[in-house]
Design an enzyme around this catalytic site. Structure first.
Site: not given
Ligand code: RIB
Ligand code: CA
Length: 308
Positions: A237
Site C-alpha cells: 500500500h
Molecule cells: O491500510 C494499509 C495501511 O495501514 C498501510 O499504511 C499499512 O502500513 C497500515 O499502516
C-alpha cells in the site's frame, strides 16, 4: 528540481518498502521522516525509521511524533507486521540521532523553509499532520500537497467500512480533509490493483546486492499476509503513495468531495466519497482509482539498482 518532501510513517512492513523506494529516488529531497504510532507503538516505529534510513546509507532528520490518536486509544496491527513491525527482518542498530524537534514542529520548520513548496507523504494515521495544523494555523497555506495512503471509495480493511490509517484516527483525518490543502488519496481502490506477484518479487530481489535479502523478506512477509485475504500478490500500500509522488502518472485519479465519518458506530473511519456529487460540495481530494501496475513493478527494479 527535486520535490522537497516529508514522509510521515508507522513502519510497518509496507512502510519499510515505501521508504526503500523513496530514498532510492533522485526526484525526492527527503527533508525528514516523521514517526507516528500506528501499525506498532511509536517507540518501535521510530526505532525502525532510524534503523532503516541508516541501513539505506542515507541521512534525513528523523522526528518523533504522536504515540496515539487525538482522542481514542491506539489500535495497532502487529498481526500484520510482526511484533518488531518489520516482520523477521533484523537490521543493524541505526546511527542517526533523533532530531531535537518533534514531528509537528519539524513539519512547520520545513514548511517555512520551502515557502509553500513542501510536500508531505503520509503512510500512517494522520495524527501528526492534524496536530501540526492545529498548532500552526498558517501551515495549511504552506503545504503544496499531501499524498496520503489511506481510505477507499468502496471497501475497508480494518472494519467493513474503514481502512486502517483513517480508522486509527478519524478525527485527525477529518482535520486534514477539511484543511483545504491539496490532497491525493491513494486508497485501497488503487493499492489493491497494484499487486506485486511472487515471480516479480523474485525478479526484483534477484540482483543479490547488499539489500536484496532484506527487501525480499519484507515483500515475502507482505505477500503471505495478502494471500490470507485471497490476493494474488503482495499489496504494498504505502509504496504506491510514494510512487505516486515520484511519478504522478502511475495512478489514474478523479476529484471528489470526501468527508470522514467520525461518529458512526459501524462506519467510524470511513472516507465518504461523493462519487455522484450529490452533496454539490466542491471536490477536496484527488482519489486514486487505477494504477499502471507494470510500471509500479518496474520502479522496484530501478530501486534495487540504487542500493547496489
Ligand atoms: O491500510 C494499509 C495501511 O495501514 C498501510 O499504511 C499499512 O502500513 C497500515 O499502516
Ligand atoms: Ca503504514
Amino acid at each position: 528540481m527535486k520535490i522537497p518532501v516529508i514522509i510521515d510513517t508507522d513502519p510497518g512492513v509496507d512502510d519499510a518498502i515505501a521508504l526503500f523506494l523513496a530514498f532510492s529516488s533522485d526526484k525526492l529531497d527527503i527533508r525528514a521522516v516523521t514517526t507516528v504510532g500506528g501499525n506498532i507503538p511509536l517507540e518501535k516505529t521510530t526505532k525502525n525509521s532510524i534503523d532503516l534510513v541508516s541501513y539505506f546509507g542515507k541521512s534525513a532528520k528523523i522526528s518523533k511524533g504522536a504515540s496515539g490518536p487525538l482522542l481514542r486509544e491506539l489500535e495497532t496491527a502487529e498481526w500484520v507486521h510482526g511484533a518488531s513491525g518489520i516482520a523477521s527482518v533484523k537490521l543493524p542498530k541505526g546511527n542517526i540521532e533523533l532530531y531535537e524537534k518533534n514531528a509537528w514542529d519539524t513539519i512547520y520548520e520545513e514548511a517555512i523553509k520551502f515557502e509553500g513548496k513542501l510536500n508531505i507523504i503520509t503512510l500512517g494515521p494522520l495524527t501528526n499532520i492534524a496536530i501540526a495544523l492545529m498548532k500552526y494555523p498558517d501551515l495549511k497555506d504552506k503545504i503544496e500537497r499531501i499524498t496520503l495512503m489511506g481510505g477507499a471509495c468502496y471497501i475497508g480493511n480494518t472494519t467493513p467500512a474503514a481502512e486502517f490509517n483513517i480508522y486509527v484516527d478519524a478525527e485527525a483525518a477529518d482535520i486534514v480533509f477539511k484543511s483545504g490543502i491539496p490532497l491525493t488519496m491513494v486508497g485501497l481502490d488503487a493499492t489493491h490493483k497494484a499487486v506485486v506477484l511472487e515471480e516479480e518479487i523474485n525478479e526484483i530481489t534477484s540482483s543479490g546486492n547488499r539489500v536484496s535479502s532484506v527487501v525480499k523478506e519484507l515483500f515475502q512477509s507482505c505477500l503471505s499476509v495478502c494471500k490470507l485475504y485471497g490476493a494474488e500478490g503482495a499489496i504494498v500500500h504505502d509504496a504506491l503513495a510514494v510512487a505516486a509522488v515520484i511519478d504522478p502518472s502511475i495512478i489514474s485519479k478523479k476529484e471528489y468531495y470526501v468527508s470522514i465519518e467520525t461518529k458512526g458506530e459501524l462506519t467510524y473511519g470511513k472516507t465518504v466519497v461523493d462519487i455522484y456529487d450529490v452533496t454539490k460540495n466542491k471536490p477536496n481530494v484527488e482519489v486514486a482509482l487505477g494504477v499502471d501496475r507494470e510500471r509500479f513493478v518496474q520502479m522496484f527494479k530501478g530501486m534495487m539498482r540504487e542500493y547496489a
